[in-house]
Design a protein around this motif. Structure first.
Motif, PDB file in Angstrom:
ATOM      1  N   GLU A 142       0.858  -1.187   0.000  1.00  0.00           N
ATOM      2  CA  GLU A 142       0.000   0.000   0.000  1.00  0.00           C
ATOM      3  C   GLU A 142       0.892   1.234   0.000  1.00  0.00           C
ATOM      4  O   GLU A 142       1.821   1.326   0.800  1.00  0.00           O
ATOM      5  CB  GLU A 142      -0.899  -0.025   1.241  1.00  0.00           C
TER       6      GLU A 142
ATOM      7  N   LEU B  69      -2.170  -8.056   1.561  1.00  0.00           N
ATOM      8  CA  LEU B  69      -3.103  -6.966   1.291  1.00  0.00           C
ATOM      9  C   LEU B  69      -2.488  -6.165   0.156  1.00  0.00           C
ATOM     10  O   LEU B  69      -1.363  -5.678   0.281  1.00  0.00           O
ATOM     11  CB  LEU B  69      -3.286  -6.081   2.529  1.00  0.00           C
TER      12      LEU B  69
ATOM     13  N   ASP C 110      -2.889  -3.127  -2.718  1.00  0.00           N
ATOM     14  CA  ASP C 110      -3.537  -1.957  -3.311  1.00  0.00           C
ATOM     15  C   ASP C 110      -3.530  -2.118  -4.828  1.00  0.00           C
ATOM     16  O   ASP C 110      -2.513  -2.499  -5.417  1.00  0.00           O
ATOM     17  CB  ASP C 110      -2.784  -0.690  -2.902  1.00  0.00           C
TER      18      ASP C 110
ATOM     19  N   LEU D  88      -7.099  -3.954  -2.131  1.00  0.00           N
ATOM     20  CA  LEU D  88      -7.513  -2.690  -1.531  1.00  0.00           C
ATOM     21  C   LEU D  88      -7.626  -1.642  -2.619  1.00  0.00           C
ATOM     22  O   LEU D  88      -6.813  -1.618  -3.541  1.00  0.00           O
ATOM     23  CB  LEU D  88      -6.469  -2.216  -0.510  1.00  0.00           C
ATOM     24  N   THR D  89      -8.610  -0.772  -2.500  1.00  0.00           N
ATOM     25  CA  THR D  89      -8.705   0.359  -3.420  1.00  0.00           C
ATOM     26  C   THR D  89      -9.602   1.427  -2.820  1.00  0.00           C
ATOM     27  O   THR D  89     -10.539   1.124  -2.092  1.00  0.00           O
ATOM     28  CB  THR D  89      -9.225  -0.061  -4.809  1.00  0.00           C
ATOM     29  N   SER D  90      -9.267   2.656  -3.114  1.00  0.00           N
ATOM     30  CA  SER D  90     -10.132   3.771  -2.722  1.00  0.00           C
ATOM     31  C   SER D  90     -10.783   4.389  -3.956  1.00  0.00           C
ATOM     32  O   SER D  90     -11.481   5.372  -3.867  1.00  0.00           O
ATOM     33  CB  SER D  90      -9.319   4.831  -1.970  1.00  0.00           C
TER      34      SER D  90
END
Length: 91
Positions: A11, A51, A53, A79-81
């Motif tokens: 990340e 984990l 990103d 994971l991503t925003s």
């Protein structure tokens, strides 16, 4: 007693890395801020969980998964925003 799990958190956001470490403080968390750093960690150790990103500064997390992790037997959480639904579904 629960055995500590080794987790590789790939990340690039320092703020999210702090949240990951705080949330998973009962485990051993190794941080990688780039995919290049993740490759080095993967070559040096084994992990119980990764984990990952999707959007990293030095490459695409999904491509990294296909190239570097597809043959490994380890759970991977993406994971991503980002709001890109197609990328989330692909992950």
């Amino acid at each position: 007693m629960t055995q500590l799990k080794k987790i590789l958190a790939i990340e690039d956001s320092a703020e999210i890395q702090v949240l990951i470490e705080g949330t998973l403080d009962s485990h051993v968390v190794t941080q990688a801020m780039t995919l290049a750093a993740a490759r080095k960690h993967l070559a040096a150790a084994t992990f119980d969980l990764i984990l990952l990103d999707i959007h990293m500064p030095d490459g695409d997390g999904l491509e990294f998964f296909e190239q570097a992790l597809a043959n490994k037997v380890v759970p991977v959480f993406f994971l991503t925003s980002r709001k890109d639904i197609d990328r989330k579904v692909k992950a």
